[in-house]
Motif scaffolding. Sequence first.
Motif, PDB file in Angstrom:
ATOM      1  N   GLN A  63      30.799  23.853 -17.090  1.00  0.00           N
ATOM      2  CA  GLN A  63      30.560  23.771 -18.529  1.00  0.00           C
ATOM      3  C   GLN A  63      29.978  25.063 -19.096  1.00  0.00           C
ATOM      4  O   GLN A  63      30.282  25.452 -20.222  1.00  0.00           O
ATOM      5  CB  GLN A  63      29.612  22.611 -18.848  1.00  0.00           C
ATOM      6  N   ARG A  82      33.093  23.052 -24.505  1.00  0.00           N
ATOM      7  CA  ARG A  82      31.877  22.507 -23.899  1.00  0.00           C
ATOM      8  C   ARG A  82      31.365  21.309 -24.681  1.00  0.00           C
ATOM      9  O   ARG A  82      30.920  20.317 -24.110  1.00  0.00           O
ATOM     10  CB  ARG A  82      30.815  23.603 -23.835  1.00  0.00           C
ATOM     11  N   CYS A  99      33.658  18.309 -23.952  1.00  0.00           N
ATOM     12  CA  CYS A  99      33.330  17.738 -22.644  1.00  0.00           C
ATOM     13  C   CYS A  99      32.066  16.902 -22.714  1.00  0.00           C
ATOM     14  O   CYS A  99      31.969  15.838 -22.087  1.00  0.00           O
ATOM     15  CB  CYS A  99      33.170  18.857 -21.616  1.00  0.00           C
TER      16      CYS A  99
END
Length: 202
Positions: free
Chosen positions: A76, A84, A87
């Motif tokens: 990440q 990011r 996610c």
Amino acid sequence: MKRVADLLERVTEWIMALMLAVMVGLVFGNVVLRYVFNSGIVAAEEIARLMFVWLVFLGATVALRHQRHLGLEILQSRLPFKVRRACAVIAHLMMLYALWLFVQGSWIQLLIGMETFSTVLRFPMAFYAAAGFFPAIAMALTVLANLWRIVTNQPGARIPGDPDTMLDHPESHGPAVAPPAPAGGHGDGHPAGRGSPAVAKH
């Protein structure tokens, strides 16, 4: 809202400390009574086991609020901010689904435990299931609050791999290394001999 959460966390920590003290006292006292006086506290094992189960789940709740659970953020941290963030949203949704399954299963076990009782003290076995039910709800609320901060771009959002989040745990990244100081007092910030010819003094 944050003040209420901080107050609940402090109360939880005091409850955990009390449980730990009771558990240690019962176990240690039972060992002394068994090996010295050839007797013991019959209910000590049941109480210590119940305290241990509650300690685990309450500790997990407090650790989640401070992002202290184990996690791998190597991937990440190398992603762009938007990826990011995406996610993080997906991970939070998966955590909410897992916690929902945990709450659902704990509720079923809680209902079953209302009709079964412990061997010695005869307390409902639902006390064990409640240790997973209520902390799971608290963890779900914590995850949901952070998810809301991520979606609404609030500054307090915690995104795995984000530099601001990683700075919250400097001990996990090793000691900070200061940049090398300029040698020779050059004003351009470069040490002598790099980028400019050395000047010999006679």
